[in-house]
Design a protein around this motif. Structure first.
Motif, PDB file in Angstrom:
ATOM      1  N   VAL A  41      18.571 -45.528  13.888  1.00  0.00           N
ATOM      2  CA  VAL A  41      18.605 -44.086  14.114  1.00  0.00           C
ATOM      3  C   VAL A  41      19.592 -43.416  13.168  1.00  0.00           C
ATOM      4  O   VAL A  41      19.318 -42.344  12.615  1.00  0.00           O
ATOM      5  N   GLN A  42      20.747 -44.028  12.966  1.00  0.00           N
ATOM      6  CA  GLN A  42      21.712 -43.481  12.026  1.00  0.00           C
ATOM      7  C   GLN A  42      21.112 -43.393  10.625  1.00  0.00           C
ATOM      8  O   GLN A  42      21.304 -42.402   9.915  1.00  0.00           O
ATOM      9  N   ALA A  43      20.373 -44.414  10.228  1.00  0.00           N
ATOM     10  CA  ALA A  43      19.736 -44.393   8.916  1.00  0.00           C
ATOM     11  C   ALA A  43      18.725 -43.260   8.819  1.00  0.00           C
ATOM     12  O   ALA A  43      18.627 -42.575   7.782  1.00  0.00           O
ATOM     13  N   ALA A  44      17.990 -43.023   9.891  1.00  0.00           N
ATOM     14  CA  ALA A  44      16.944 -41.998   9.878  1.00  0.00           C
ATOM     15  C   ALA A  44      17.513 -40.597   9.709  1.00  0.00           C
ATOM     16  O   ALA A  44      16.876 -39.726   9.099  1.00  0.00           O
ATOM     17  N   VAL A  45      18.726 -40.349  10.246  1.00  0.00           N
ATOM     18  CA  VAL A  45      19.301 -38.997  10.176  1.00  0.00           C
ATOM     19  C   VAL A  45      20.375 -38.867   9.105  1.00  0.00           C
ATOM     20  O   VAL A  45      21.051 -37.837   9.018  1.00  0.00           O
ATOM     21  N   GLY A  46      20.575 -39.900   8.295  1.00  0.00           N
ATOM     22  CA  GLY A  46      21.551 -39.827   7.222  1.00  0.00           C
ATOM     23  C   GLY A  46      22.985 -40.001   7.661  1.00  0.00           C
ATOM     24  O   GLY A  46      23.920 -39.613   6.942  1.00  0.00           O
ATOM     25  N   LEU A 106      10.726 -50.379  14.344  1.00  0.00           N
ATOM     26  CA  LEU A 106      11.850 -49.504  14.639  1.00  0.00           C
ATOM     27  C   LEU A 106      11.921 -48.248  13.776  1.00  0.00           C
ATOM     28  O   LEU A 106      11.921 -47.133  14.293  1.00  0.00           O
ATOM     29  N   LEU A 107      11.981 -48.429  12.465  1.00  0.00           N
ATOM     30  CA  LEU A 107      12.314 -47.308  11.597  1.00  0.00           C
ATOM     31  C   LEU A 107      11.262 -46.203  11.663  1.00  0.00           C
ATOM     32  O   LEU A 107      11.593 -45.016  11.646  1.00  0.00           O
ATOM     33  N   GLN A 127       9.710 -40.766  13.170  1.00  0.00           N
ATOM     34  CA  GLN A 127       8.712 -39.959  13.875  1.00  0.00           C
ATOM     35  C   GLN A 127       9.357 -39.020  14.888  1.00  0.00           C
ATOM     36  O   GLN A 127       8.929 -37.875  15.046  1.00  0.00           O
ATOM     37  N   TYR A 128      10.397 -39.529  15.571  1.00  0.00           N
ATOM     38  CA  TYR A 128      11.047 -38.734  16.615  1.00  0.00           C
ATOM     39  C   TYR A 128      12.426 -38.231  16.178  1.00  0.00           C
ATOM     40  O   TYR A 128      13.300 -37.992  17.002  1.00  0.00           O
TER      41      TYR A 128
END
Length: 477
Positions: free
Chosen positions: A322-327, A437-438, A443-444
């Motif tokens: 999740v941290q990776a997804a939001v930078g 996961l990613l 997506q969300y």
């Protein structure tokens, strides 16, 4: 208990078990599938201190053709499996997996996991439907009913009625507060965790002894019971020679939180019950589970599983993705050498099925270490960084003070052969990270609350007073 409202004390429906198309009972109402809304009659409720008594029973009101995944080989042969905690992350996926394969499934849950989110201001990344909606939709998608009983296993009257009504051949026990950080928020939650987990398991043991003596208990334990000893971790038992004498004894336990210690107490109680009452029991010491997708949970949007990423219920890998997804930089606790066992949620449900299909003997308490790979926190961060780059993400890694009391650089070699010998074919992390996961995190992405992904609970500061607000807004400190 002061400062913590947990639903419980709910009694089951005592009507005959429905067959193909039957009745839906929920939200305090009883109605036939053909009864118009205005003809529904309210069911009696009884209110007490932090407890509500109601009756629920759910079966599918309609069926449609099952998707190809559900038409695969069935191996349950009608065996009856009660899943305690079947609304939770592992429990829900397991309930659908077993139901799709021909097992008669009953979910028992008091829905307290959903209450924890409300109390702490948390939310799952993937939106999950109410349990009644989930169960009803599964019946429509798969054409297979799941029995649902809303109640608290710490209420022995409820549990005994549920066991006698359903008559399980196996009880899969997920029904425990499962978060180490949650157990360390404050005194109230430490006490709740141990009371809920230990007393609930004792009640399950007594219910099996009294009402289902041939039932096989499959109990979800944790690899965290072992701690991080400087010797190899065996599967439950270790043979020791001391002063010239040799014996095989339960492997020494070094739980690292009040949650892990509750699991240690469970194991000791189950071992005793197996010896004294000849209960057949399998303790699955599970590693850290990751992933969202199984064939069944992806069959319909209303069946999707939860994904916890916060600092209380989210595990390291889920948080990193999740941290990776939001930078946001990946927050590695301390030195990052902490090593644990991991497995995909698809392997979790398969391990449960393997344990059910190959039951322990009466009076046997066996232990399987349930994981497929070992990683350090630094290794996980490197994998997420590499996979994130493939998805076009700039993933940074940052070390933060470790809120836990644990060894940050240690020897770790745990055996995990018995489930493999029984046929487990694992899904490996490096091959499945993006798919499992990613893509869900991306997506969300709009549902992610970045205030909740930093460390939320400090092991060294567990207060006597309520720590709810501190845990909820940890990201602001």
């Amino acid at each position: 208990m002061a400062g913590l409202i947990v639903p419980g004390g709910l009694a089951p429906c005592t009507s005959p078990r429905p067959k193909a198309v039957s009745y839906y009972r929920g939200a305090g109402y009883t109605a036939s599938a053909r009864t118009p809304p205005q003809a529904r009659r309210p069911m009696p409720r009884k209110f007490g201190s932090c407890r509500v008594t109601a009756r629920f029973h759910v079966a599918a009101a309609a069926t449609v053709e099952a998707p190809p995944a559900q038409q695969a080989s069935y191996s349950g042969s009608g065996r009856r499996v009660m899943i305690v905690g079947g609304d939770g992350y592992c429990g829900w996926a397991t309930a659908l997996h077993l139901s799709a394969r021909g097992y008669a499934v009953s979910i028992v849950d008091n829905l307290c996991r959903r209450t924890f989110d409300l109390q702490l201001g948390l939310d799952t990344l993937t939106p999950i439907a109410p349990i009644h909606t989930r169960v009803k939709r599964w019946g429509q998608v798969a054409g297979r009913d799941i029995d649902l009983r809303i109640g608290d296993i710490c209420d022995f009257e409820f549990l005994s009625e549920a066991v006698q009504a359903f008559r399980p051949d196996a009880v899969v026990h997920f029904g425990e507060q499962r978060s180490a950080p949650y157990s360390m928020i404050d005194r109230a939650r430490a006490v709740f965790t141990q009371h809920n987990n230990v007393i609930g398991t004792l009640n399950v043991l007594f219910a099996i002894k009294e009402f289902a003596p041939d039932c096989h208990l499959v109990k979800l334990g944790t690899m965290g019971e072992y701690g991080t000893p400087n010797i190899d971790i065996e599967e439950g038992y270790i043979t020791i020679t001391h002063n010239g004498r040799t014996d095989t004894l339960p492997y020494p336990k070094q739980g690292g939180s009040f949650y892990h210690l509750s699991k240690v107490h469970d194991s000791a109680n189950i071992l005793f019950a197996s010896r004294a009452w000849k209960v057949a029991a399998t303790d699955l010491n599970q590693g850290v589970v990751y992933g969202v997708a199984t064939e069944e949970t992806m069959a319909d949007p209303l069946l999707i599983n939860r994904y916890d990423y916060d600092g209380v219920f989210g595990t390291a890998l889920n948080r990193f993705v999740v941290q990776a997804a939001v930078g946001h930089p990946l927050t590695v606790y301390g030195k990052g050498g902490q090593t644990r066992g991991y497995l995909d949620i698809r392997d979790t449900v398969r391990c449960i099925q393997i344990a059910i299909d190959n039951p322990a003997a009466k009076g046997e308490f066996r232990v399987f270490n349930q994981f497929t790979e070992q990683f350090s926190v630094n290794e996980l961060a490197a994998i997420v960084q590499q996979q994130g780059a493939k998805a076009g993400l700039d993933v940074q890694v940052k070390s933060v003070p470790n809120p836990r009391v644990e060894a940050e650089d240690h020897y770790y070699n745990a055996k995990h052969t018995r489930l493999m010998e029984l046929g487990l074919q694992p899904h490996l992390l490096s091959d499945n990270l993006i798919d499992s996961l990613l893509k869900f995190a991306l997506q969300y992405k709009d549902r992610i609350n970045t205030d909740l992904i930093k460390p939320a609970v400090d092991w060294r500061k567990t207060p006597v007073s309520s720590g709810t607000m501190q845990a909820a807004v940890a990201g602001k400190h």
